[in-house]
Enzyme design. Structure first.
Site, short mmCIF file in Angstrom:
data_model
loop_
_atom_site.label_atom_id
_atom_site.label_comp_id
_atom_site.label_asym_id
_atom_site.label_seq_id
_atom_site.Cartn_x
_atom_site.Cartn_y
_atom_site.Cartn_z
N ASP A 1 0.87 -1.18 0.00
CA ASP A 1 0.00 0.00 0.00
C ASP A 1 0.91 1.22 0.00
OD1 ASP A 1 -2.42 1.54 0.33
OD2 ASP A 1 -1.80 1.88 2.39
N SER A 2 0.31 2.38 -0.24
CA SER A 2 1.07 3.62 -0.16
C SER A 2 1.57 3.86 1.26
CB SER A 2 0.17 4.78 -0.59
OG SER A 2 -1.03 4.76 0.17
N CYS B 1 -3.78 -1.02 -2.02
CA CYS B 1 -4.11 0.40 -2.21
C CYS B 1 -5.14 0.58 -3.34
CB CYS B 1 -2.83 1.14 -2.57
SG CYS B 1 -3.05 2.90 -2.79
N GLU C 1 -6.01 8.75 10.21
CA GLU C 1 -4.64 8.67 10.73
C GLU C 1 -4.50 9.48 12.03
OE1 GLU C 1 -1.48 8.77 7.89
OE2 GLU C 1 -2.43 7.19 6.70
N CYS D 1 -11.20 3.08 -0.49
CA CYS D 1 -9.91 3.58 0.01
C CYS D 1 -9.57 2.77 1.26
CB CYS D 1 -10.02 5.06 0.34
SG CYS D 1 -8.55 5.72 1.16
N THR D 2 -8.29 2.44 1.39
CA THR D 2 -7.87 1.58 2.51
C THR D 2 -8.36 2.05 3.88
OG1 THR D 2 -5.82 2.87 2.39
CG2 THR D 2 -5.77 0.63 1.50
N HIS D 3 -8.41 3.36 4.07
CA HIS D 3 -8.72 3.89 5.40
C HIS D 3 -10.22 3.89 5.74
CE1 HIS D 3 -4.70 5.33 4.65
NE2 HIS D 3 -4.62 5.94 5.82
N1 DGL Z 1 -4.02 3.78 0.32
C1 DGL Z 1 -4.69 4.85 -0.40
C2 DGL Z 1 -5.93 4.26 -1.11
O1 DGL Z 1 -6.43 3.19 -0.77
C3 DGL Z 1 -5.08 5.98 0.51
C4 DGL Z 1 -3.92 6.78 1.04
C5 DGL Z 1 -3.14 7.49 -0.06
O2 DGL Z 1 -3.69 8.41 -0.71
O3 DGL Z 1 -2.00 7.16 -0.25
O4 DGL Z 1 -6.42 4.86 -2.02
#
Ligand code: DGL
Length: 257
Positions: free
Chosen positions: A6-7, A69, A147, A179-181
């Site tokens: 992931d990012s 991600c 976060e 989105c992951t979050h």
């Molecule tokens: N992991 C990214 C996603 O799922 C969210 C965080 C980022 O923008 O890096 O889109």
């Protein structure tokens, strides 16, 4: 060995679902938090970063890749599938399949600016279920709110309401948390979008897809429970957040890409 990336720390929500389904899964996780967030980057840069992320995981022995991600899945998913020979799972296809399989006809999608601008969900849904309508909305403030651990603050509720209002009036029947979050905000999102909207969690759907794949392809499953965590900036809050989300201690190592 499965390689997951992931990012940053967000992909830990995917790891969490994978560990629920396959507790003894061997995996190596990479969070590229030194270059995160990816959500506002160009497609060219995301492809370059994603390729480096996959190369790193392959160098650690990964035989299957999970792109946790959503932004990478949207902007570089097909690119990675063409570039690398190993099986690659991204989080968009399983989420869409899950929404379609429950008969959704009006699907909402929320994600980063990059994910929403890519129209990746729209075009994939159009191909599989042309009669289904798709409505989307970028929710860029959700990532920093998660976060900061502002998971039930009134400020978060206000922002969620503002973001989701337009989708609510569109009468959607499912909402993809693209989105992951966002799964961390399920409670607030459900409250603001309404009880009758089904929330689709790509982390759950992807874990299920990988579970099925490993059942059908047992040669990819290594049961020695080696679970390694790497990130590109160990100085930040990665470890603290990952441990809070996983509810366990992790040994975090620095990745040199
Ligand atoms: N992991 C990214 C996603 O799922 C969210 C965080 C980022 O923008 O890096 O889109």
């Amino acid at each position: 060995m499965i390689g997951i990336f992931d990012s940053g720390v967000g992909g830990i929500t995917v790891v969490k679902e994978l560990k629920k389904l396959i507790p003894d899964l061997s995996f190596v996780y990479l969070g590229d938090n030194a270059r995160a967030p990816y959500g506002n980057h160009s497609q060219e840069l995301i492809r370059q970063y994603a390729q480096e992320d996959v190369d790193f995981l392959l160098s650690k022995g990964a035989k299957v890749i999970v792109v946790a991600c959503n932004t990478v899945s949207a902007l570089a998913g097909d690119f990675l599938k063409e570039k690398f020979k190993v099986p690659i799972f991204e989080v968009i296809t399983p989420a869409i399949d899950s929404a379609i399989s429950v008969g959704s006809k009006r699907i909402g999608v929320i994600g980063t600016r990059g994910t929403i601008a890519s129209l990746a969900h729209q075009s994939a849904i159009e191909k599989k279920s042309p009669q289904t309508k798709v409505f989307s909305r970028a929710c860029p403030l959700f990532v920093p709110l998660v976060e900061e651990n502002w998971l039930s603050r009134k400020e978060t509720k206000t922002i969620a309401k503002a973001y989701l209002q337009n989708l609510k009036i569109k009468n959607i029947d499912s909402l993809i948390l693209g989105c992951t979050h966002y799964p961390m905000l399920k409670k607030i999102i459900q409250e603001k979008i309404g009880r009758r909207v089904r929330l689709i969690d790509p982390a759950e759907a992807t874990a299920k897809a990988l579970f099925d794949f490993l059942n059908n392809n047992p040669e990819f499953f290594k049961k020695q429970s080696q679970q390694d965590y790497y990130c590109t900036d160990v100085g930040g809050r990665f470890k603290e957040l990952a441990e809070a989300w996983l509810k366990e201690k992790i040994d975090l190592k620095k990745a040199e890409l």
